[in-house]
Design an enzyme around this catalytic site. Structure first.
Site, mmCIF file in Angstrom:
data_model
loop_
_atom_site.group_PDB
_atom_site.id
_atom_site.type_symbol
_atom_site.label_atom_id
_atom_site.label_comp_id
_atom_site.label_asym_id
_atom_site.label_seq_id
_atom_site.Cartn_x
_atom_site.Cartn_y
_atom_site.Cartn_z
ATOM 1 N N ALA A 216 0.915 -1.345 -0.086
ATOM 2 C CA ALA A 216 -0.038 -0.091 0.013
ATOM 3 C C ALA A 216 0.862 1.092 -0.144
ATOM 4 O O ALA A 216 1.304 1.718 0.809
ATOM 5 C CB ALA A 216 -0.851 -0.101 1.176
ATOM 6 N N SER B 114 0.320 3.948 -2.835
ATOM 7 C CA SER B 114 -0.130 4.960 -3.690
ATOM 8 C C SER B 114 -1.366 5.686 -2.756
ATOM 9 O O SER B 114 -2.050 5.072 -2.026
ATOM 10 C CB SER B 114 -1.195 4.607 -5.043
ATOM 11 O OG SER B 114 -0.024 4.004 -5.555
ATOM 12 N N GLY C 62 0.307 9.456 -6.797
ATOM 13 C CA GLY C 62 0.464 8.291 -7.715
ATOM 14 C C GLY C 62 1.759 8.132 -8.219
ATOM 15 O O GLY C 62 2.633 7.761 -7.662
ATOM 16 N N ASP D 155 11.677 -2.402 -7.522
ATOM 17 C CA ASP D 155 13.009 -2.654 -8.577
ATOM 18 C C ASP D 155 12.945 -4.194 -8.592
ATOM 19 O O ASP D 155 13.425 -4.698 -9.827
ATOM 20 C CB ASP D 155 14.154 -2.159 -7.623
ATOM 21 C CG ASP D 155 15.046 -1.373 -8.476
ATOM 22 O OD1 ASP D 155 14.595 -0.720 -9.539
ATOM 23 O OD2 ASP D 155 16.292 -1.718 -8.775
ATOM 24 N N GLY E 70 -15.438 -9.562 -35.305
ATOM 25 C CA GLY E 70 -16.398 -9.286 -34.544
ATOM 26 C C GLY E 70 -16.212 -10.232 -33.144
ATOM 27 O O GLY E 70 -16.533 -9.722 -32.220
ATOM 28 N N GLU F 206 2.848 0.552 -11.173
ATOM 29 C CA GLU F 206 4.331 0.317 -11.061
ATOM 30 C C GLU F 206 5.261 1.377 -11.769
ATOM 31 O O GLU F 206 6.239 0.893 -12.408
ATOM 32 C CB GLU F 206 4.858 -0.939 -10.995
ATOM 33 C CG GLU F 206 3.999 -1.913 -9.983
ATOM 34 C CD GLU F 206 4.565 -3.418 -9.814
ATOM 35 O OE1 GLU F 206 5.927 -3.340 -9.825
ATOM 36 O OE2 GLU F 206 3.867 -4.284 -9.551
HETATM 37 C C1 LIG Z 1 -5.246 -1.795 -11.516
HETATM 38 C C2 LIG Z 1 -4.163 -1.298 -10.471
HETATM 39 C C3 LIG Z 1 -3.621 -1.763 -9.671
HETATM 40 C C4 LIG Z 1 -2.928 -1.148 -8.654
HETATM 41 N N1 LIG Z 1 -2.375 -1.805 -7.357
HETATM 42 C C5 LIG Z 1 -1.562 -1.048 -6.639
HETATM 43 C C6 LIG Z 1 -1.068 -1.689 -5.437
HETATM 44 O O1 LIG Z 1 -1.095 -2.962 -5.204
HETATM 45 N N2 LIG Z 1 -0.423 -0.645 -4.403
HETATM 46 C C7 LIG Z 1 -0.233 0.646 -4.844
HETATM 47 O O2 LIG Z 1 0.296 1.170 -3.856
HETATM 48 N N3 LIG Z 1 -0.687 1.249 -5.844
HETATM 49 C C8 LIG Z 1 -1.302 0.302 -6.892
HETATM 50 N N4 LIG Z 1 -1.813 0.859 -7.895
HETATM 51 C C9 LIG Z 1 -1.513 2.453 -8.247
HETATM 52 C C10 LIG Z 1 -0.753 2.761 -9.419
HETATM 53 O O3 LIG Z 1 0.571 2.550 -8.810
HETATM 54 C C11 LIG Z 1 -0.930 4.291 -9.804
HETATM 55 O O4 LIG Z 1 -2.248 4.240 -10.462
HETATM 56 C C12 LIG Z 1 0.238 5.017 -10.580
HETATM 57 O O5 LIG Z 1 1.603 4.986 -9.930
HETATM 58 C C13 LIG Z 1 -0.322 5.955 -11.296
HETATM 59 O O6 LIG Z 1 -0.824 6.935 -10.461
HETATM 60 P P1 LIG Z 1 -2.107 7.800 -10.776
HETATM 61 O O7 LIG Z 1 -3.242 6.731 -10.937
HETATM 62 O O8 LIG Z 1 -2.410 8.634 -9.418
HETATM 63 O O9 LIG Z 1 -2.055 8.528 -11.759
HETATM 64 P P2 LIG Z 1 -1.216 9.928 -12.128
HETATM 65 O O10 LIG Z 1 -0.215 10.242 -10.966
HETATM 66 O O11 LIG Z 1 -2.426 11.067 -11.857
HETATM 67 O O12 LIG Z 1 -0.558 9.815 -13.403
HETATM 68 C C14 LIG Z 1 -1.612 9.835 -14.524
HETATM 69 C C15 LIG Z 1 -0.862 9.768 -16.098
HETATM 70 O O13 LIG Z 1 0.121 10.953 -15.897
HETATM 71 C C16 LIG Z 1 1.053 10.455 -16.872
HETATM 72 N N5 LIG Z 1 2.338 10.882 -16.060
HETATM 73 C C17 LIG Z 1 2.859 10.636 -14.935
HETATM 74 N N6 LIG Z 1 3.988 11.381 -14.680
HETATM 75 C C18 LIG Z 1 4.183 11.908 -15.830
HETATM 76 C C19 LIG Z 1 5.425 13.096 -16.289
HETATM 77 N N7 LIG Z 1 6.477 12.971 -15.511
HETATM 78 N N8 LIG Z 1 5.072 13.551 -17.514
HETATM 79 C C20 LIG Z 1 3.967 13.441 -18.080
HETATM 80 N N9 LIG Z 1 3.166 12.458 -18.090
HETATM 81 C C21 LIG Z 1 3.292 11.784 -16.841
HETATM 82 C C22 LIG Z 1 0.837 9.340 -16.887
HETATM 83 O O14 LIG Z 1 0.413 8.777 -18.199
HETATM 84 C C23 LIG Z 1 0.024 8.570 -15.972
HETATM 85 O O15 LIG Z 1 -0.734 7.621 -16.328
HETATM 86 C C24 LIG Z 1 -2.476 0.249 -8.918
HETATM 87 C C25 LIG Z 1 -3.272 0.827 -10.200
HETATM 88 C C26 LIG Z 1 -4.165 0.095 -10.878
HETATM 89 C C27 LIG Z 1 -4.729 0.932 -12.014
#
Ligand SMILES: Cc1cc2nc3c(=O)[nH]c(=O)nc-3n(C[C@H](O)[C@H](O)[C@H](O)COP(=O)(O)OP(=O)(O)OC[C@H]3O[C@@H](n4cnc5c(N)ncnc54)[C@H](O)[C@@H]3O)c2cc1C
Length: 386
Positions: A130, A132, A137, A244, A344, A367
């Site tokens: 845990a 995020s 994110g 990593d 389809g 990740e």
């Molecule tokens: C199915 C699923 C399972 C998950 N499981 C876990 C878990 O078990 N534990 C946990 O801790 N987290 C988990 N996560 C969270 C995941 O790691 C985050 O969703 C991810 O780090 C992106 O964060 P965010 O969703 O807040 O998107 P944001 O941080 O809002 O980012 C949105 C988008 O911005 C873009 N972006 C990001 N950085 C940049 C940049 N520097 N320049 C330009 N564009 C950029 C990317 O396209 C990104 O997708 C999970 C997510 C999903 C969808």
């Protein structure tokens, strides 16, 4: 079964090929991609993977039931690739046992290791990671969930979201701000048992490829200081070290999805009658198949280079980022091409290629999204000074 000639690549030792073949046979007998209740299915998958010894590869230390003293990256990649080829939920169940307990494998005290890892390896305890939060994110060092020291405990407040296995996990490795220093140097890691008072599941989240996922809330949640993992203020580094270990295995899972998509595309192209022959007779189809196979091999070469390099004890920051980016992006394209070949039928609910189309999407986000991997690769290149 897919072409397995890549198992003869020099990246692998003989036991890797053997592991992959045994697991493929096991998966053929035990896995089906038809899921009803995903929570129940996930618990059953963890139990079965544990009972038959596959989860021993997800933890480090033979004294706690691990297959080796350190995690064999090539082994976990081959396992994830094989499971993903058969069933995305089985890959998820395996991966989360590793990611959820990874910080304990890396940094747990002897007591913490003995208390959690043997049960993880036997499939008797479900793990979760845990990190995020709703407002942290990609920019994870901005996390605000806090843990305040009070006597021999910490009191936690705040939220975590997108937590895989949220709702079914027996324990969560949770990262929180403890304030030793600003930014990433003021974060610590804790093991929080699921039944700890003050921890609740605030929301279950439904995603396109269903698996247990939740937002967690901590409200005056008291955790003994003995549940802290490693030193205070060192949690961010531990989170990054854990990711990593497993980043290359996300690439391997994408590879498994892509290989399955190519198998499905080949089968359909060979059998679909049209224009007086079969779909595979048409050169436009052949071009698509050639692109798919090449995209898979390039992803596989990057993935197993990174895994091999990590197993040699070398740094893989750049290589793992390249593997994760290319394998997930290529798999998306390969799967899309497979849907196109199926016409389809490719978009009919629960057809194998339709499931793959949903399974692959999140891997380009979690990740470290593709954009984050690009930044990592560029940073590594620029610091070279050449
Ligand atoms: C199915 C699923 C399972 C998950 N499981 C876990 C878990 O078990 N534990 C946990 O801790 N987290 C988990 N996560 C969270 C995941 O790691 C985050 O969703 C991810 O780090 C992106 O964060 P965010 O969703 O807040 O998107 P944001 O941080 O809002 O980012 C949105 C988008 O911005 C873009 N972006 C990001 N950085 C940049 C940049 N520097 N320049 C330009 N564009 C950029 C990317 O396209 C990104 O997708 C999970 C997510 C999903 C969808």
């Amino acid at each position: 079964m897919s072409d397995t000639s890549y198992l003869n690549w020099p990246f692998f030792a003989p036991h890797h090929g053997e592991l992959s073949r045994r697991l493929d046979a096991w998966a053929g007998l035990h896995l089906s991609a038809d899921h009803g209740d995903v929570d129940a299915q996930c618990r059953a998958l963890v139990r079965d993977l544990g009972r038959d010894g596959w989860l021993t590869h997800a933890v480090a230390g033979t004294d706690v039931g691990g297959a080796g003293q350190v995690i064999d990256t090539r082994a976990i990649c081959l396992i994830r690739e094989t499971l993903a080829r058969h069933d995305g939920l089985a890959d998820f169940a395996f991966a989360m046992q590793g990611l959820g307990s990874g910080a304990i494998s890396l940094q747990g005290s002897p007591e913490q290791r003995q208390r959690y890892l043997p049960r993880v390896a036997r499939g008797e305890a479900i793990a979760a990671f845990a990190l995020s939060e709703p407002d942290a994110g990609s920019d994870v060092a901005a996390l605000s969930c806090s843990a305040r020291a009070e006597g021999d405990s910490y009191v936690r407040e705040g939220q975590k979201t997108w937590i895989s296995n949220g709702g079914i996990a027996d324990f969560y490795v949770v990262f929180a701000r403890t304030g030793e220093a600003p930014g990433s140097r003021g974060i610590s890691a804790f093991i929080v048992d699921a039944d700890t008072p003050g921890l609740s599941i605030a929301e279950r989240i439904e995603v396109i490829a269903p698996h247990p996922l939740a937002r967690l809330a901590f409200d005056n949640c008291r955790i003994p200081a003995s549940q802290r993992l490693g030193a205070a203020g060192e949690g961010f580094k531990l989170a990054m070290r854990t990711l990593d270990v497993f980043r290359t295995s996300v690439a391997a899972a994408a590879l498994g999805f892509a290989r399955r998509a190519l198998d499905e595309a080949l089968a359909r192209a060979r059998s679909r009658q049209m224009f007086g022959g079969v779909l595979a007779d048409l050169q436009l189809t052949q071009a698509k198949l050639a692109q798919m196979a090449t995209a898979i091999d390039s992803a596989a070469l990057l993935t197993y280079r990174a895994a091999w390099q990590r197993d040699q004890g070398q740094a893989v920051t750049r290589e793992a980022a390249m593997a994760k980016m290319v394998a997930t992006e290529n798999a998306q394209q390969v799967i899309d091409a497979a849907v196109q070949i199926w016409g389809g039928l490719g978009v009919v609910s629960q057809m194998p290629v339709e499931r793959l189309y949903r399974d692959i999407r999140a891997l380009r986000i979690y990740e470290g999204a593709t954009e984050v991997q690009q930044l990592i690769i560029a940073r590594e290149l620029l610091k070279g000074g050449a």
